[in-house]
Enzyme design. Structure first.
Site, short mmCIF file in Angstrom:
data_model
loop_
_atom_site.label_atom_id
_atom_site.label_comp_id
_atom_site.label_asym_id
_atom_site.label_seq_id
_atom_site.Cartn_x
_atom_site.Cartn_y
_atom_site.Cartn_z
N ILE A 20 5.43 -0.83 2.71
CA ILE A 20 4.39 -1.09 3.70
C ILE A 20 3.38 -2.05 3.07
O ILE A 20 2.77 -1.74 2.04
CB ILE A 20 3.69 0.22 4.13
N GLU A 56 13.05 3.66 1.87
CA GLU A 56 13.61 2.81 2.91
C GLU A 56 12.83 1.52 3.16
O GLU A 56 13.40 0.53 3.61
CB GLU A 56 13.71 3.60 4.23
N ALA A 57 11.53 1.56 2.90
CA ALA A 57 10.71 0.38 3.22
C ALA A 57 9.44 0.33 2.41
O ALA A 57 8.94 1.35 1.93
CB ALA A 57 10.37 0.40 4.72
N GLN A 76 5.10 2.43 -1.07
CA GLN A 76 6.48 2.13 -1.40
C GLN A 76 7.34 3.35 -1.12
O GLN A 76 7.05 4.44 -1.61
CB GLN A 76 6.61 1.72 -2.87
N GLY A 77 8.37 3.17 -0.32
CA GLY A 77 9.25 4.28 0.03
C GLY A 77 10.69 3.93 -0.28
O GLY A 77 11.00 2.82 -0.72
N ILE A 108 0.82 -1.22 0.00
CA ILE A 108 0.00 0.00 0.00
C ILE A 108 0.85 1.27 0.00
O ILE A 108 0.34 2.36 -0.19
CB ILE A 108 -0.98 0.03 1.19
N ASP A 111 10.35 12.51 12.15
CA ASP A 111 9.69 12.77 10.86
C ASP A 111 8.26 13.22 11.11
O ASP A 111 7.31 12.60 10.62
CB ASP A 111 9.73 11.51 10.00
#
Length: 211
Positions: free
Chosen positions: A14, A11-12, A8-9, A6, A125
């Protein structure tokens, strides 16, 4: 088990998943970095996952935040499993509320940050992208850049990031909204010191901007 990415970053990823009972949960899977030596990369991802899990565990006892599920079978995993908060992400919905409700929410934000800082938790953040509203309850998520610090400077930078986020994403009423954040934050007994440091942080930023 159903799974769906759901978010996309850098670093990670989700991942939204469901157990056999149809209950939803989140898996935060830290992405491999090919530019790092594989053994070092795994070590870094495991360390950051463990650190975030500890922060979430501590934060969830203080404010509304998803406490990670204990995973005894994979204690050194780079994946973090936690409850799914099915609500409205503030970055997408705050501006659609009445100004009165926006101000009420922002005071709640300030109160929650005050509680975190009282326990020396730095979120790292603080943006409305990392806040979810569910039935008038405000949840803080994603402590991936967080850490523990008693330094007022670190707490001031946390507030500074939030101020910048409001100005950038919710610019129409950002000054009024930030004022409500400060109103809630003043429940922290050392808020005056932090806000004095905030002024110093912002002055340094303006000074650097001239060159």
């Amino acid at each position: 088990m159903k799974q769906k990415i759901i978010q996309q970053g850098a670093e990670a990823n989700i991942i939204l998943s469901q157990n056999s009972k149809g209950e939803s949960f989140i898996i935060k899977d830290r992405i491999k970095k090919n530019y790092r030596i594989p053994e070092l990369d795994l070590k870094i991802r495991r360390r950051r996952t463990k650190s975030e899990a500890k922060l979430l565990e501590k934060a969830s006892k203080i404010i509304n935040s998803p406490a990670p599920f204990f995973q005894p079978s994979i204690p050194n995993s780079s994946k973090l499993k936690m409850p799914f908060i099915d609500g409205q992400r503030l970055s997408d919905h705050l501006d659609s509320f009445s100004l009165k409700k926006q101000k009420e929410i922002c005071e709640k934000i300030g109160t929650s940050v005050a509680k975190l800082h009282k326990s020396d938790i730095i979120h790292g953040d603080l943006t409305t992208s990392n806040m979810i509203l569910k039935k008038d309850l405000l949840y803080f998520i994603d402590f991936g850049l967080g850490f523990i610090s008693h330094k007022f400077e670190d707490k001031a930078v946390d507030i500074h990031l939030l101020k910048q986020a409001l100005e950038a994403k919710h610019f129409r009423n950002w000054e009024k909204l930030f004022g409500q954040v400060i109103k809630g934050y003043q429940k922290y007994e050392n808020s005056k010191i932090v806000l004095e440091r905030l002024n110093a942080v912002e002055k340094r930023g303006r000074y650097k901007g001239k060159y």
